[in-house]
Design an enzyme around this catalytic site. Structure first.
Site, PDB file in Angstrom:
ATOM      1  N   LYS A 178      -2.485  -6.547  -5.244  1.00  0.00           N
ATOM      2  CA  LYS A 178      -1.057  -6.804  -5.019  1.00  0.00           C
ATOM      3  C   LYS A 178      -0.790  -7.526  -3.703  1.00  0.00           C
ATOM      4  CE  LYS A 178       0.217  -2.408  -2.832  1.00  0.00           C
ATOM      5  NZ  LYS A 178       0.701  -2.941  -1.567  1.00  0.00           N
ATOM      6  N   THR A 179      -1.588  -7.234  -2.659  1.00  0.00           N
ATOM      7  CA  THR A 179      -1.373  -7.897  -1.375  1.00  0.00           C
ATOM      8  C   THR A 179      -1.597  -9.395  -1.504  1.00  0.00           C
ATOM      9  OG1 THR A 179      -2.091  -5.905  -0.211  1.00  0.00           O
ATOM     10  CG2 THR A 179      -2.028  -7.952   1.053  1.00  0.00           C
ATOM     11  N   ASP A 237       7.448  -4.747  -1.013  1.00  0.00           N
ATOM     12  CA  ASP A 237       6.174  -4.097  -1.317  1.00  0.00           C
ATOM     13  C   ASP A 237       6.401  -2.587  -1.457  1.00  0.00           C
ATOM     14  OD1 ASP A 237       3.493  -3.671  -1.715  1.00  0.00           O
ATOM     15  OD2 ASP A 237       2.925  -3.891   0.386  1.00  0.00           O
ATOM     16  N   GLU A 238       5.556  -1.920  -2.218  1.00  0.00           N
ATOM     17  CA  GLU A 238       5.615  -0.460  -2.407  1.00  0.00           C
ATOM     18  C   GLU A 238       7.022  -0.010  -2.832  1.00  0.00           C
ATOM     19  OE1 GLU A 238       2.934   1.098  -2.427  1.00  0.00           O
ATOM     20  OE2 GLU A 238       1.543   0.400  -0.893  1.00  0.00           O
ATOM     21  N   GLN A 269       2.061   5.725  -8.634  1.00  0.00           N
ATOM     22  CA  GLN A 269       1.661   6.142  -7.290  1.00  0.00           C
ATOM     23  C   GLN A 269       2.854   6.536  -6.429  1.00  0.00           C
ATOM     24  OE1 GLN A 269      -1.791   4.085  -5.374  1.00  0.00           O
ATOM     25  NE2 GLN A 269      -1.491   2.545  -6.969  1.00  0.00           N
ATOM     26  N   ARG A 292      -9.007   6.200  -5.601  1.00  0.00           N
ATOM     27  CA  ARG A 292      -9.521   5.818  -4.277  1.00  0.00           C
ATOM     28  C   ARG A 292     -11.012   5.495  -4.360  1.00  0.00           C
ATOM     29  NH1 ARG A 292      -5.678   3.812  -2.980  1.00  0.00           N
ATOM     30  NH2 ARG A 292      -5.080   4.338  -5.107  1.00  0.00           N
TER      31      ARG A 292
END
Length: 742
Positions: A48-49, A237-238, A268, A617
C-alpha cells in the site's frame, strides 16, 4: 502562492510513465484511478505504501494538480517522512510543497492560518498530556470537584472521547456525561476549553475540533469553499483507524472535487479503544456515491500457508467488506505449517517458545527476525524470565520491560522497605504513593531529620510521628504508614510471601489507586500487578525474589543489536518478522474477556481482527500456543483454548497438545467459535458449577487428588471433563485422566 512549479526530472513524453513500472494490475488500477472517490482495500503486505507514493507522483507527473492542491494524510510522523522521501525520489523538490503529514500536523498548520476564528493567536501553544491534566485539575479544583473521587485522568478520558467524535461542549448531550464528576463533566469540559483559550493554547484534540467548528459555521462558508477548491486531490492512509472527527474533517474538505482516495484494511481495524471507527471504512460507498472499491490482495510478505490461515480466520467476521489474500508470486512455496501447541501452564509455554527460538537461531536465523507478540503487557514477564535465564538477548518494543514499568517499580519499592527498612530510595518512592497527604515539605523535613540524626528515612519518619515537628494530620498519617510497615514486616515469618505481597498492595491503597483510575492503561497496570504477585510463587521467599529482580534488571544486554523482539499485538501492526510467536491463545486472554463483556459481538470481531494482524506479521514461520493453566493473582486458573485456534483451517496447521489437554479442534471449541457469548457462559459456569449426570469413571461427590491442585471434591461431570472444588485451589475444570480417586 505561485502557480508555477518545476519537477527536477525532464518532462515526460506522452505515454512515458516509468514510475508505473513494476506495479501489479491491482496496484496500477489504484494508482491510475485518480478521479472520483476511491477506496483501496489493502490487505497486509500488499504494497500500500508504494501505491500511495506512486499515486502522488502520478498526479504530479501527469500535471493533474500542483503540489499544494494535494492533501495527503498519514497516521504517524514516520509514515509521513517515508512517504515524502519516496515521492521526492520520483518528482524531486515538488514533494516539499504537498500538504503531507499526520492529522494533527495538518490540523495545526490549518489552525495556525485561521487561529483567530477559534479565538486564538497564531502562536498558540499545544499542550502535552501532563500539562493538559494539570490544567484540568485546576479547573476541577475551581469547580469544587473532588479529584480523589473523580480523577482528572478519568474526566480527561471522557473529554478526549468527545473531541474524537467532533463534539464541542455545546454539542454534548446532557445524558452523555453519566455520574462522572457528579454529572458535571460537560461543565468541566466547557470550563477547560475556556481556560485553554485564555492561555492561547489547545490540546491535540482541538487541532481538528477547532477547524471543524469554524468550517461548519455559516459565517465561514467562504473559507470552507476556498479550502475545498484548494485541495483537488485528497489521500488518506490507514483509513480504518480514523475517528469521527477525522472522518468529518476529510468529508468536509472533499465535498467539491470528490477526488478522495482512502487506503486501508477493514480487517486490521483494532483501535476502537482510542476512538477509531471501523464503520468509517465500511460505509465509504454510502458516504461517497459512485465510489470505486479496489482490492489489493497480492501479498508479498507471507507464505501461502500463513495467508490461507489468516484468510480462514478472518472469514468468521461478519462486519467486513471482504477480500482474500493470495501469494504475490505464482511460484511461491507453500511454506511450513503453523504450529499450534497446547502446553500445561505458562511456564511450559515460555520454555517451549524459547526452545524454538534457540533452535531457529542454531539454524542460522537472526534473533531480530523473531518476535513474541502478546495480547496484554502482563504476559511478557514469563518470556522475559526465560530469555534472561537462557542468556538469549531481547528487547521490549513499544513499552518498558516488565520490571521497569512504573507500577512494578512502585510495588517492588513497598516490598524492599518491608525487607530492608534502611532502603531510603524505595521509601522515598512510595512515601506519598498513593497520595496520602504527605507533601514535598514533609519529605524535606524527614530528610533533614534523617541526615541530622544519622538514621534511615523510615526511622526518621517514625521519630517525627512522635513529635510536634509536623502538623497533627501529617503526624497521624506518618504514624499509620510506619505502623503499616511494622505490621507487614512482622508477617514475613508467618504468611505466605505471595499472599503477603497482595496484602501489602491492598492495605497500602496502591491497588485501589489503579482500580479508581479510569485511564486506558489502568487495567493493564492492574494485570501487571497480579502477574507480579503470581511471580512470587516461583521463589522460596520475598528476599529471594527481590534478589532475582535485581539480577534481572542488571542483565541489560544493550550492546547486542541482534535481539528477540517482544511487543503487544497492537504495537506490532505494520511490522513484519521471519518468525512470529503468538502465545496466550486462550479464552479470556485472547479473545480478551473484557473486550467481549463490554462490546459483545463487535468486541469479538475486533479481537479476531487483532488475531489476523498477528498472523500476518509472519513471513516464514508461525507458532501459536496456549496454556491449560495460568496462575492469576496467586490462584490457578484453568482455560480452554481460544476459539481462534479452532478457526484456523486444518490444512494450514500442525496441532500438538500435551496429554490430556483440551485440543484446539475439540467439538466444544468449534461450537464456541460460533458463539460470542461463550466467555460469559464459562465465567458463570465456573462461579456456579451445575450438577450434571455422572459419566465416565468419576461421579459427583467423589474425593480426588490432583498433582498440582491437591485434594478436592467433584461437583460436576461432563464427559471426561470434571468440575472440582479443590480444598486450597478453589473451583477448577480438569481432565479426568489428571486426577486419582482419593
Amino acid at each position: 502562492m505561485s502557480d508555477d512549479f518545476e519537477l527536477d526530472d525532464e518532462p515526460r513524453s506522452v505515454g512515458a510513465t516509468p514510475w508505473l513500472n513494476g506495479l501489479n494490475p491491482e496496484q496500477l488500477q489504484a494508482v491510475e484511478a485518480t478521479e472520483g472517490p476511491v477506496l483501496v482495500l489493502s490487505g497486509a503486505g500488499t504494497g500500500k505504501t508504494r501505491v500511495l507514493t506512486t499515486r502522488l507522483a502520478h498526479i504530479l507527473l501527469t500535471a493533474k494538480a500542483k503540489p499544494w492542491n494535494i492533501l495527503a494524510v498519514t497516521f504517524t510522523n514516520k509514515a509521513a517522512r517515508e512517504m515524502r522521501e519516496r515521492v521526492s525520489g520520483l518528482v524531486g523538490g515538488a514533494a516539499e510543497q504537498i500538504w503531507l503529514g499526520t492529522f494533527h500536523a495538518l490540523g495545526a498548520r490549518l489552525l495556525r492560518r485561521h487561529a483567530q476564528l477559534a479565538g486564538l493567536e497564531s502562536n498558540f501553544t499545544i499542550l502535552d498530556s501532563d500539562d493538559q491534566l494539570r490544567l484540568l485539575k485546576q479547573v476541577m479544583e475551581a469547580e469544587n470537584i473532588d479529584a480523589k473521587r473523580w480523577t482528572p485522568q478519568s474526566v480527561m478520558g471522557v473529554i478526549q472521547r468527545w473531541k474524537d467524535r467532533g463534539l464541542n461542549p455545546d454539542q454534548v448531550g446532557s445524558g452523555e456525561a453519566g455520574e462522572l464528576a457528579g454529572g458535571r463533566t460537560v461543565a468541566l469540559y466547557r470550563a477547560y476549553q475556556e481556560r485553554l483559550i485564555a492561555l492561547n493554547a489547545c490540546d491535540f484534540g482541538d487541532l481538528l475540533l477547532h477547524c471543524l467548528t469554524f468550517m461548519q459555521k455559516p459565517a465561514h462558508q467562504d473559507l470552507l469553499a476556498e479550502l475545498q477548491s484548494q485541495f483537488r486531490y485528497i489521500m488518506v492512509d490507514e483509513y480504518q483507524d480514523t475517528n469521527v472527527a477525522q472522518y468529518l474533517w476529510l468529508r468536509l474538505l472533499a465535498q467539491k472535487h470528490r477526488n478522495i482516495c482512502c487506503v486501508g484494511d477493514d480487517d486490521q481495524s483494532v483501535y476502537s479503544w482510542r476512538g477509531a471507527e471501523v464503520e468509517n471504512i465500511l460505509r465509504f460507498e454510502r458516504d461517497f456515491q459512485g465510489a470505486r472499491i479496489i482490492r489489493l490482495e497480492a501479498n508479498y510478505r507471507s507464505t501461502p500457508t500463513i495467508l490461507a490461515a489468516a484468510s480462514g480466520l478472518i472469514a468468521n467476521n461478519a462486519g467486513r467488506l471482504g477480500k482474500t489474500l493470495r501469494p504475490g508470486r505464482a511460484d511461491a512455496e507453500a511454506g511450513a505449517k503453523i504450529t499450534v501447541r497446547g502446553l500445561w501452564d505458562g511456564e511450559d509455554e515460555a520454555r517451549f517458545v524459547v526452545e524454538e527460538i534457540e533452535a531457529l537461531q542454531r539454524a542460522g536465523g537472526a534473533l531480530a527476525e523473531m518476535a513474541i507478540l502478546v495480547r496484554a503487557g502482563f504476559q511478557t514477564r514469563e518470556f522475559e524470565e526465560r530469555l534472561v535465564s537462557t542468556g538469549v538477548p531481547y528487547k521490549v518494543v513499544g513499552g518498558l520491560r516488565f520490571y521497569e514499568r512504573q507500577e512494578i517499580r512502585d510495588a517492588l519499592a513497598y516490598f524492599r522497605v518491608v525487607m530492608q527498612p534502611a532502603d531510603d530510595l524505595a521509601f522515598e518512592r512510595i512515601f506519598n504513593l498513593p497520595k496520602r497527604g504527605l507533601g514535598e515539605q514533609t519529605l524535606q523535613t524527614t530528610h533533614m531529620l534523617a541526615r541530622r540524626t544519622g538514621v534511615p528515612l523510615l526511622q526518621a519518619a517514625r521519630n517525627l510521628s512522635l513529635t510536634d515537628e509536623l502538623g497533627p494530620k501529617a503526624r497521624s498519617t506518618m504514624g499509620k504508614l510506619v505502623a503499616d510497615f511494622d505490621r507487614w514486616r512482622s508477617l514475613v515469618p508467618h504468611m505466605d510471601h505471595a499472599e503477603l505481597a497482595g496484602t501489602i498492595l491492598d492495605e497500602s491503597g496502591y491497588t485501589e489507586m489503579w482500580q479508581k483510575e479510569k485511564s486506558p492503561d489502568a487495567q493493564g497496570r492492574l494485570e501487571n500487578l497480579k502477574e507480579l504477585v503470581a511471580a512470587l510463587e516461583e521463589f522460596d521467599s520475598l528476599a529471594d525474589f527481590l534478589e532475582h529482580v535485581s539480577l534481572v534488571m542488571e542483565n541489560d544486554d544493550k550492546q547486542k543489536l541482534d535481539r528477540v523482539v517482544i511487543m503487544t499485538l497492537h504495537g506490532a501492526k505494520g511490522l513484519e518478522f521471519d518468525n512470529v510467536f503468538l502465545p496466550g491463545w486462550e479464552e479470556g486472554v485472547f479473545p480478551h474477556a473484557r473486550a467481549i463483556a463490554e462490546n459483545g459481538a463487535k468486541g469479538l470481531e475486533e479481537e479476531r481482527r487483532l488475531a489476523y494482524v498477528g498472523l500476518t506479521r509472519a513471513r516464514r514461520r508461525l507458532f501459536v500456543s496456549y496454556a491449560a493453566n495460568r496462575r492469576v493473582y496467586n490462584q490457578w486458573q484453568t482455560s480452554l483454548p481460544s476459539r481462534f485456534t479452532a478457526e484456523l483451517p486444518d490444512h494450514t496447521v500442525d496441532r500438538l497438545a500435551e496429554r490430556g489437554l483440551f485440543g484446539g479442534v475439540s467439538e466444544q471449541a468449534n461450537a464456541w467459535s460460533q458463539d460470542w457469548q461463550s466467555v460469559a457462559r464459562v465465567a458463570k459456569h465456573r462461579e456456579s458449577p451445575a450438577t450434571v449426570a455422572p459419566s465416565g469413571s468419576f461421579a459427583v461427590g467423589v474425593r480426588v487428588f490432583h498433582q498440582k491442585f491437591g485434594y478436592g471434591r467433584v461437583t460436576a461431570v461432563e464427559g471426561n471433563k470434571l468440575d472440582v472444588a479443590f480444598d486450597k485451589a478453589g473451583d477448577k475444570k480438569v481432565i479426568d485422566s489428571f486426577v486419582t480417586e482419593a
